[in-house]
Design a protein around this motif. Sequence first.
Motif, PDB file in Angstrom:
ATOM      1  N   VAL A  52      -1.361  22.719 -18.785  1.00  0.00           N
ATOM      2  CA  VAL A  52      -0.019  22.522 -18.222  1.00  0.00           C
ATOM      3  C   VAL A  52       0.221  21.055 -17.893  1.00  0.00           C
ATOM      4  CG1 VAL A  52       1.534  23.113 -16.331  1.00  0.00           C
ATOM      5  CG2 VAL A  52       0.049  24.866 -17.308  1.00  0.00           C
ATOM      6  N   GLY A  53      -0.769  20.408 -17.270  1.00  0.00           N
ATOM      7  CA  GLY A  53      -0.622  19.002 -16.927  1.00  0.00           C
ATOM      8  C   GLY A  53      -0.505  18.117 -18.153  1.00  0.00           C
ATOM      9  N   VAL A  54      -1.295  18.411 -19.177  1.00  0.00           N
ATOM     10  CA  VAL A  54      -1.246  17.614 -20.400  1.00  0.00           C
ATOM     11  C   VAL A  54       0.103  17.774 -21.091  1.00  0.00           C
ATOM     12  CG1 VAL A  54      -2.252  17.310 -22.695  1.00  0.00           C
ATOM     13  CG2 VAL A  54      -3.742  17.699 -20.736  1.00  0.00           C
ATOM     14  N   VAL A  55       0.610  19.005 -21.143  1.00  0.00           N
ATOM     15  CA  VAL A  55       1.912  19.240 -21.763  1.00  0.00           C
ATOM     16  C   VAL A  55       3.015  18.528 -20.995  1.00  0.00           C
ATOM     17  CG1 VAL A  55       3.638  21.004 -22.283  1.00  0.00           C
ATOM     18  CG2 VAL A  55       1.246  21.402 -22.842  1.00  0.00           C
ATOM     19  N   ALA A  56       2.916  18.519 -19.661  1.00  0.00           N
ATOM     20  CA  ALA A  56       3.920  17.829 -18.855  1.00  0.00           C
ATOM     21  C   ALA A  56       3.987  16.345 -19.230  1.00  0.00           C
ATOM     22  CB  ALA A  56       3.606  17.987 -17.368  1.00  0.00           C
ATOM     23  N   VAL A  57       2.830  15.700 -19.320  1.00  0.00           N
ATOM     24  CA  VAL A  57       2.803  14.285 -19.689  1.00  0.00           C
ATOM     25  C   VAL A  57       3.330  14.093 -21.099  1.00  0.00           C
ATOM     26  CG1 VAL A  57       1.316  12.271 -20.054  1.00  0.00           C
ATOM     27  CG2 VAL A  57       0.897  13.789 -18.117  1.00  0.00           C
ATOM     28  N   ARG A  58       2.962  15.006 -21.996  1.00  0.00           N
ATOM     29  CA  ARG A  58       3.444  14.898 -23.381  1.00  0.00           C
ATOM     30  C   ARG A  58       4.961  15.011 -23.421  1.00  0.00           C
ATOM     31  NH1 ARG A  58       1.737  18.390 -28.798  1.00  0.00           N
ATOM     32  NH2 ARG A  58       3.574  17.832 -29.999  1.00  0.00           N
ATOM     33  N   GLN A  59       5.536  15.901 -22.623  1.00  0.00           N
ATOM     34  CA  GLN A  59       6.993  16.033 -22.597  1.00  0.00           C
ATOM     35  C   GLN A  59       7.654  14.749 -22.103  1.00  0.00           C
ATOM     36  OE1 GLN A  59       6.574  18.771 -24.536  1.00  0.00           O
ATOM     37  NE2 GLN A  59       8.562  19.338 -23.718  1.00  0.00           N
ATOM     38  N   TYR A  60       7.028  14.090 -21.123  1.00  0.00           N
ATOM     39  CA  TYR A  60       7.588  12.836 -20.611  1.00  0.00           C
ATOM     40  C   TYR A  60       7.605  11.771 -21.710  1.00  0.00           C
ATOM     41  CZ  TYR A  60       6.276  15.164 -16.215  1.00  0.00           C
ATOM     42  OH  TYR A  60       6.104  16.067 -15.197  1.00  0.00           O
ATOM     43  N   VAL A  61       6.499  11.670 -22.432  1.00  0.00           N
ATOM     44  CA  VAL A  61       6.408  10.662 -23.496  1.00  0.00           C
ATOM     45  C   VAL A  61       7.416  10.960 -24.603  1.00  0.00           C
ATOM     46  CG1 VAL A  61       4.913   9.668 -25.272  1.00  0.00           C
ATOM     47  CG2 VAL A  61       3.991  10.147 -22.994  1.00  0.00           C
ATOM     48  N   VAL A  65      10.624   8.511 -25.905  1.00  0.00           N
ATOM     49  CA  VAL A  65      10.789   8.065 -27.292  1.00  0.00           C
ATOM     50  C   VAL A  65      12.112   8.559 -27.879  1.00  0.00           C
ATOM     51  CG1 VAL A  65       9.838   8.239 -29.621  1.00  0.00           C
ATOM     52  CG2 VAL A  65       8.314   7.888 -27.674  1.00  0.00           C
ATOM     53  N   LEU A  66      12.384   9.853 -27.723  1.00  0.00           N
ATOM     54  CA  LEU A  66      13.579  10.429 -28.345  1.00  0.00           C
ATOM     55  C   LEU A  66      14.866   9.930 -27.690  1.00  0.00           C
ATOM     56  CD1 LEU A  66      12.415  14.102 -28.973  1.00  0.00           C
ATOM     57  CD2 LEU A  66      12.809  12.318 -30.654  1.00  0.00           C
ATOM     58  N   LEU A  67      14.840   9.741 -26.375  1.00  0.00           N
ATOM     59  CA  LEU A  67      16.037   9.220 -25.711  1.00  0.00           C
ATOM     60  C   LEU A  67      16.313   7.781 -26.134  1.00  0.00           C
ATOM     61  CD1 LEU A  67      15.597  10.683 -22.115  1.00  0.00           C
ATOM     62  CD2 LEU A  67      17.355  11.288 -23.780  1.00  0.00           C
ATOM     63  N   ALA A  68      15.246   7.002 -26.344  1.00  0.00           N
ATOM     64  CA  ALA A  68      15.436   5.625 -26.796  1.00  0.00           C
ATOM     65  C   ALA A  68      15.996   5.570 -28.206  1.00  0.00           C
ATOM     66  CB  ALA A  68      14.101   4.873 -26.734  1.00  0.00           C
ATOM     67  N   ILE A  69      15.633   6.557 -29.041  1.00  0.00           N
ATOM     68  CA  ILE A  69      16.101   6.567 -30.427  1.00  0.00           C
ATOM     69  C   ILE A  69      17.461   7.239 -30.554  1.00  0.00           C
ATOM     70  CG2 ILE A  69      15.629   7.452 -32.741  1.00  0.00           C
ATOM     71  CD1 ILE A  69      12.669   7.204 -32.125  1.00  0.00           C
ATOM     72  N   ALA A 190      18.553  14.866 -26.247  1.00  0.00           N
ATOM     73  CA  ALA A 190      19.005  15.502 -25.011  1.00  0.00           C
ATOM     74  C   ALA A 190      18.093  16.671 -24.642  1.00  0.00           C
ATOM     75  CB  ALA A 190      20.444  15.980 -25.165  1.00  0.00           C
ATOM     76  N   ALA A 191      17.664  17.446 -25.646  1.00  0.00           N
ATOM     77  CA  ALA A 191      16.774  18.575 -25.390  1.00  0.00           C
ATOM     78  C   ALA A 191      15.417  18.098 -24.871  1.00  0.00           C
ATOM     79  CB  ALA A 191      16.595  19.391 -26.664  1.00  0.00           C
ATOM     80  N   ALA A 192      14.905  17.024 -25.460  1.00  0.00           N
ATOM     81  CA  ALA A 192      13.622  16.475 -25.006  1.00  0.00           C
ATOM     82  C   ALA A 192      13.724  15.973 -23.569  1.00  0.00           C
ATOM     83  CB  ALA A 192      13.176  15.349 -25.930  1.00  0.00           C
ATOM     84  N   GLY A 193      14.833  15.296 -23.248  1.00  0.00           N
ATOM     85  CA  GLY A 193      15.016  14.807 -21.887  1.00  0.00           C
ATOM     86  C   GLY A 193      15.140  15.939 -20.893  1.00  0.00           C
ATOM     87  N   LEU A 194      15.873  16.983 -21.259  1.00  0.00           N
ATOM     88  CA  LEU A 194      16.023  18.138 -20.375  1.00  0.00           C
ATOM     89  C   LEU A 194      14.696  18.863 -20.187  1.00  0.00           C
ATOM     90  CD1 LEU A 194      17.988  19.855 -18.766  1.00  0.00           C
ATOM     91  CD2 LEU A 194      18.504  21.140 -20.857  1.00  0.00           C
ATOM     92  N   SER A 195      13.917  18.982 -21.254  1.00  0.00           N
ATOM     93  CA  SER A 195      12.603  19.613 -21.157  1.00  0.00           C
ATOM     94  C   SER A 195      11.682  18.821 -20.229  1.00  0.00           C
ATOM     95  CB  SER A 195      11.975  19.729 -22.546  1.00  0.00           C
ATOM     96  OG  SER A 195      10.717  20.363 -22.486  1.00  0.00           O
ATOM     97  N   ALA A 196      11.759  17.490 -20.318  1.00  0.00           N
ATOM     98  CA  ALA A 196      10.951  16.650 -19.428  1.00  0.00           C
ATOM     99  C   ALA A 196      11.361  16.850 -17.967  1.00  0.00           C
ATOM    100  CB  ALA A 196      11.093  15.186 -19.826  1.00  0.00           C
ATOM    101  N   LEU A 197      12.659  16.995 -17.716  1.00  0.00           N
ATOM    102  CA  LEU A 197      13.127  17.253 -16.346  1.00  0.00           C
ATOM    103  C   LEU A 197      12.588  18.586 -15.833  1.00  0.00           C
ATOM    104  CD1 LEU A 197      16.871  16.093 -16.442  1.00  0.00           C
ATOM    105  CD2 LEU A 197      14.943  14.996 -15.255  1.00  0.00           C
ATOM    106  N   MET A 198      12.536  19.582 -16.699  1.00  0.00           N
ATOM    107  CA  MET A 198      11.995  20.885 -16.307  1.00  0.00           C
ATOM    108  C   MET A 198      10.530  20.790 -15.923  1.00  0.00           C
ATOM    109  SD  MET A 198      13.680  23.329 -19.243  1.00  0.00           S
ATOM    110  CE  MET A 198      15.453  23.553 -19.415  1.00  0.00           C
ATOM    111  N   PHE A 199       9.814  19.863 -16.566  1.00  0.00           N
ATOM    112  CA  PHE A 199       8.385  19.730 -16.309  1.00  0.00           C
ATOM    113  C   PHE A 199       8.075  18.758 -15.165  1.00  0.00           C
ATOM    114  CE2 PHE A 199       7.629  21.978 -20.217  1.00  0.00           C
ATOM    115  CZ  PHE A 199       6.363  22.525 -20.047  1.00  0.00           C
TER     116      PHE A 199
END
Length: 299
Positions: A52-61, A65-69, A190-199
């Motif tokens: 869970v912790g590793v996935v959380a960090v992966r979602q942040y990364v 990346v996706l928000l910058a692109i 947007a989906a990646a950013g929202l997923s990161a907020l959830m985590f």
Amino acid sequence: MSAAPATATAPTPAETSHRTSSAGVVAMLGSGLSNQVGAATGSLAFPVLGPVGVVAVRQYVAAIVLLAIGRPRLRSFTRSQWRPVVLLAVVFGTMNLSLYTAIDRVGLGLAVTLEFLGPLALALAATRRRVDACCAVLAAAGVVTLMRPQPTTDYVGMGFGILGAVCWASYILLNRTVGSRIPGAQGSAAAAGLSALMFLPVGLVVALRHPPTAASLGYAVAAGVLASAVPYLVDLFTLRHVPPAAFGLFMSVNPVLAAVVGWIGLGQNLGRADGAAIGAVVTANVLSIATSRGRTPAA
């Protein structure tokens, strides 16, 4: 007497195509290796952070990346656009969480092979050819072999792998919907950013209950870079230079790469039956795509 200057000749279309194809193959191989090495690297942080912790960090990364692109214009999104974006965010997080949980329980090679059944099933369901029916039987035989009863069979871990397959198929379908309603990569970003907020609360709880060490945090960040940022950027380049059918065909190599990386990097040995089962799933996908004519594969 001075020599006449050499006249540069423009490359022929065949030479240009060959160079493009070669660059595309190298890029796809690098993307696949990066993805599997990233997953293996992330698993090294499991003892401290857990999946869970590793996935959380992966979602942040991935979000960074996706928000910058993509640079999504969130205020311009309508309700019909937000609906698939929210679903994609949920599927995105669930897919990675189920995969990493499966890796923790059954190993990298088996987890990636089970997850790979998602896009394979989606591709086979889109056609009614006899060869696809044979491919489906072949893939099913591989799955039965992988999930056969053994003294150490972890059906919970395999269940998470199957859940990852369902999420990957859903991810493909939702990406199509998002791409048709929102231009560019704005929807995925947007989906990646929202997923990161959830985590975010998940990451906070994990950090408080299991304070990360520098090494574990480094492994998790590396997993995010290698398994999210690098494959995404490389795939953007690849899909501009490689036909979609060839791209889908090369994706078949991922379970094999996962098995090799798991064996070399993590010491996860597969038996002959498991190796044959992975080969059956990969062969089913290769045959289905290689024998297709005029069919547009899943994006």
